[in-house]
Each structure stands twice: as C-alpha cells, then as structure tokens.
Motif scaffolding. Structure first.
Motif, PDB file in Angstrom:
ATOM      1  N   ASP A 132       0.836  -1.213   0.000  1.00  0.00           N
ATOM      2  CA  ASP A 132       0.000   0.000   0.000  1.00  0.00           C
ATOM      3  C   ASP A 132       0.866   1.256   0.000  1.00  0.00           C
ATOM      4  N   ALA A 133       1.933   1.227   0.804  1.00  0.00           N
ATOM      5  CA  ALA A 133       2.813   2.391   0.884  1.00  0.00           C
ATOM      6  C   ALA A 133       3.541   2.611  -0.438  1.00  0.00           C
ATOM      7  N   VAL A 134       4.015   1.527  -1.041  1.00  0.00           N
ATOM      8  CA  VAL A 134       4.751   1.636  -2.304  1.00  0.00           C
ATOM      9  C   VAL A 134       3.876   2.252  -3.391  1.00  0.00           C
ATOM     10  N   LYS A 135       2.654   1.810  -3.482  1.00  0.00           N
ATOM     11  CA  LYS A 135       1.753   2.340  -4.507  1.00  0.00           C
ATOM     12  C   LYS A 135       1.595   3.852  -4.374  1.00  0.00           C
ATOM     13  N   GLU A 136       1.430   4.326  -3.134  1.00  0.00           N
ATOM     14  CA  GLU A 136       1.236   5.760  -2.923  1.00  0.00           C
ATOM     15  C   GLU A 136       2.530   6.537  -3.165  1.00  0.00           C
ATOM     16  N   ILE A 137       3.664   5.976  -2.743  1.00  0.00           N
ATOM     17  CA  ILE A 137       4.955   6.638  -2.954  1.00  0.00           C
ATOM     18  C   ILE A 137       5.223   6.811  -4.440  1.00  0.00           C
ATOM     19  N   LYS A 138       4.932   5.783  -5.218  1.00  0.00           N
ATOM     20  CA  LYS A 138       5.193   5.833  -6.660  1.00  0.00           C
ATOM     21  C   LYS A 138       4.341   6.896  -7.346  1.00  0.00           C
ATOM     22  N   GLU A 139       3.173   7.172  -6.787  1.00  0.00           N
ATOM     23  CA  GLU A 139       2.306   8.218  -7.342  1.00  0.00           C
ATOM     24  C   GLU A 139       2.836   9.611  -7.029  1.00  0.00           C
ATOM     25  N   LYS A 140       3.523   9.737  -5.877  1.00  0.00           N
ATOM     26  CA  LYS A 140       3.930  11.063  -5.389  1.00  0.00           C
ATOM     27  C   LYS A 140       5.346  11.469  -5.780  1.00  0.00           C
ATOM     28  N   TYR A 141       6.267  10.503  -5.836  1.00  0.00           N
ATOM     29  CA  TYR A 141       7.670  10.862  -5.973  1.00  0.00           C
ATOM     30  C   TYR A 141       8.358  10.059  -7.087  1.00  0.00           C
ATOM     31  N   PRO A 142       9.296  10.697  -7.790  1.00  0.00           N
ATOM     32  CA  PRO A 142      10.033   9.996  -8.851  1.00  0.00           C
ATOM     33  C   PRO A 142      11.196   9.197  -8.274  1.00  0.00           C
ATOM     34  N   LEU A 143      10.871   8.237  -7.423  1.00  0.00           N
ATOM     35  CA  LEU A 143      11.886   7.441  -6.752  1.00  0.00           C
ATOM     36  C   LEU A 143      11.838   5.993  -7.220  1.00  0.00           C
ATOM     37  N   LYS A 144      13.003   5.370  -7.300  1.00  0.00           N
ATOM     38  CA  LYS A 144      13.029   3.922  -7.411  1.00  0.00           C
ATOM     39  C   LYS A 144      12.777   3.371  -6.004  1.00  0.00           C
ATOM     40  N   ILE A 145      11.943   2.354  -5.914  1.00  0.00           N
ATOM     41  CA  ILE A 145      11.644   1.757  -4.621  1.00  0.00           C
ATOM     42  C   ILE A 145      12.315   0.398  -4.526  1.00  0.00           C
TER      43      ILE A 145
END
Length: 332
Positions: A132-145
């Motif tokens: 759940d956290a990864v999905k939201e992070i990917k929407e907000k920031y141009p980061l590799k997870i």
C-alpha cells in the motif's frame, strides 16, 4: 614505482572493460596491492567506472521499517535473536511513516528509497502494508523503490512487482564457504534462491556483502565472483561495524586502504554494475571516504538501520568537492 607497476593495474582495467573475469590470482593481487600503488590501482578502477557511469553518483536512502524482533541469528546484526545490543524494537511502521520517509529521501536527492524490515520474511499483513505504501509513494515521488523484507515466495515477489517495487535487496553477505560461521538459522543457498526468485518476478536484484567478518581474501574474491554470476544489478559493499552486543563485537580487521582495494576489486569483477559504498563506510574508510568514489558509483545517504550515517550535507559536499555529480531521480 615503475611503469610496469602502473601497466599491471591498467591491464586489469582493460580486461574488465572487455567483459573478461579476473582470475583468482589477479583478484588476490588487487587485495594484496602495495599501499604505495593504491592511487595507481584506483586510477585503473576509475577508468572502468567512468566508462559505464561517467562521474555520476547514485544516492540511496533506507528506512528501518521494522526494528529488532528477528528470529535469525546473523552474527553481525544488532537486530538478530542473539544480539544483546540495546537497539530500539518496534513492529512495522505505519504507511504514513513510510511515505514520509520517501519525502525525506527525495529531499536528500536520493534516487532510490529502500524499505527495510527485520525478520526471516514478511507476514501477510506486513507485505500488504508495504505494498500500500509503495503504490502511494510511486504516485507522489520519482523514486526507485527497493524493498528488503527477507526471504520471499514466488507469489510475494509477484505482488511486490505489481505494486511498483523496482528493486529487491537480499545480500549474500559472505562467501558460501564462510556462511556457516555467520548464520545458522538459514543457509547461503536460501539467500541465493531469494535473489533468483525476485529476478524471475521481474524485479531488479540488489545483493552485496559485508567485508571484515573473518573471511579470507580468497573468500572476498569468491563473493565478487558469486555476485557477478547472480547478475545482481546493484551491489552494496558493506564494511563491518562491529556493534557491541553482537557476536562479532570487537572484530576489527579492516583499514581504509584495504577497503578501497576491495571496492576496486568489485569494480573490476562486476564492471557494469552499481557498486555502492554502504554500511560501515564512515568508521572504516574514515578520512579516505572521498577516494571510494573512484571505484564506486553509489552511496547511502542518511542513517543506516541501527547506526548513524554521515550527515547528508557532508556527503553532498564530498561529491561536489571530488568533481562528481549526483544522479537525481526523474519520472520515467
């Protein structure tokens, strides 16, 4: 020092650039290089690094998403079941905290944000929280997870991939022949299998090692060979920070010059891969940290799991002072 000394290291660079694997004898010659030839060795390794990465430096930041509470007996780890180190223990952080960590990673110019959780492997609840956290992070920031959650199944790896996880970290830590001296609650093969599992799921594999745990120089070369064979895209090279309360407390085998030789070795053997100076760099490389950028093209910024790292502004200043440039993340 003679021209022959210089040519010896340049020939290893030529071999690496040609895609050839160093022999055991050549690998040992790097680790046994006279200190007087260290700058020549670093120059040769920089040729390889520059060919593939120029003067770019990748930055990575980790968050200790779950601390302690681990069933494994890894001798180097302050969070293991056998550790008596006074570390903070807590269950998996809330999704909001993981997202806030991504915001911090972005502010520190990190291109990769790694969510690390202690334990043998994730529970269903933990996996769902991370997803759940990864999905939201990917929407907000141009980061590799990158996630580091221990041993995962085929299905768990697929779920992480579908959520947007770019990379999965699972270090080999030491050589196959030394592994039984480091951990007994899981095997070296368990670690290899996990790396293969995430590769099959389509996730970029991140796997590295910890130097300074009683291994021989031959075993250091074996580690580099194993990571080359695994085809790990990112290779974190950690240097043991022997934390009081862990089984390896008091072990102090390393000096800054040897650490640089290790990084040069990994650059020669895993020429095209991201070589990251990782845990323990501050206490082991000390004043020679800037020279690590010649063989390595990646750093951790911020704190590690249970130990503090160098202040991020000092890392950025070091990179600038050395004439290198941070490779910032962008939306693809």
């Amino acid at each position: 020092m003679t021209l022959a000394n210089q040519l010896k290291w340049e020939k290893l660079a030529d071999k690496a650039l040609a895609g050839e694997k160093l022999s055991m004898e050549e690998g040992l010659s790097v680790l046994n290089a006279p200190d007087e030839e260290l700058l020549l060795l670093l120059h040769a390794s920089f040729r390889v690094r520059y060919h593939y990465f120029g003067k770019k430096v990748k930055l990575n930041m980790i968050i200790n998403a779950k601390s302690g509470l681990c069933s494994e007996d890894c001798g180097y780890c302050s969070q293991s079941a056998v550790s008596e180190a006074p570390v903070e223990k807590y269950s998996l952080l809330r999704k909001e905290d993981l997202i806030e960590g991504a915001k911090t990673a972005r502010a520190r110019k990190a291109g990769t944000y790694c969510i690390v959780a202690s334990g043998r492997g994730p529970t269903r609840r933990e996996l769902n929280e991370v997803i759940d956290a990864v999905k939201e992070i990917k929407e907000k920031y141009p980061l590799k997870i990158c996630t580091c959650l221990g041993i995962v199944s085929d299905e768990q790896a697929k779920q992480l991939k579908e959520a947007g996880v770019d990379r999965y970290n699972h270090n080999l830590n030491t050589s196959a022949t030394n592994y039984g001296n480091i951990a007994t609650t899981h095997t070296y093969q368990d670690r290899v299998d996990t790396v293969q599992t995430v590769k099959i799921a389509g996730i970029s594999p991140c796997s590295g090692c910890i130097i300074g745990m009683g291994e021989t120089k031959e075993q250091v070369v074996e580690m580099a060979y194993s990571l080359r064979e695994l085809d790990a895209d990112s290779i974190p090279v950690n240097f043991l920070n022997a934390i009081p309360g862990t089984p390896l407390q008091g072990m102090k085998e390393l000096n800054p010059r040897y650490c640089l030789k290790v990084l040069a070795l990994f650059r020669f053997i895993c020429a095209q891969k991201e070589i990251r100076v990782s845990g323990g760099r501050e206490v082991n490389l000390r004043q020679l940290q800037p020279l690590s950028l010649y063989p390595a093209n990646s750093l951790f910024v911020g704190d590690y799991l249970t130990t503090e790292g160098q202040e991020s502004n000092l890392d950025l200043q070091m990179i600038e002072d050395m004439g290198f440039e941070v490779e910032e993340a962008t939306h693809e």
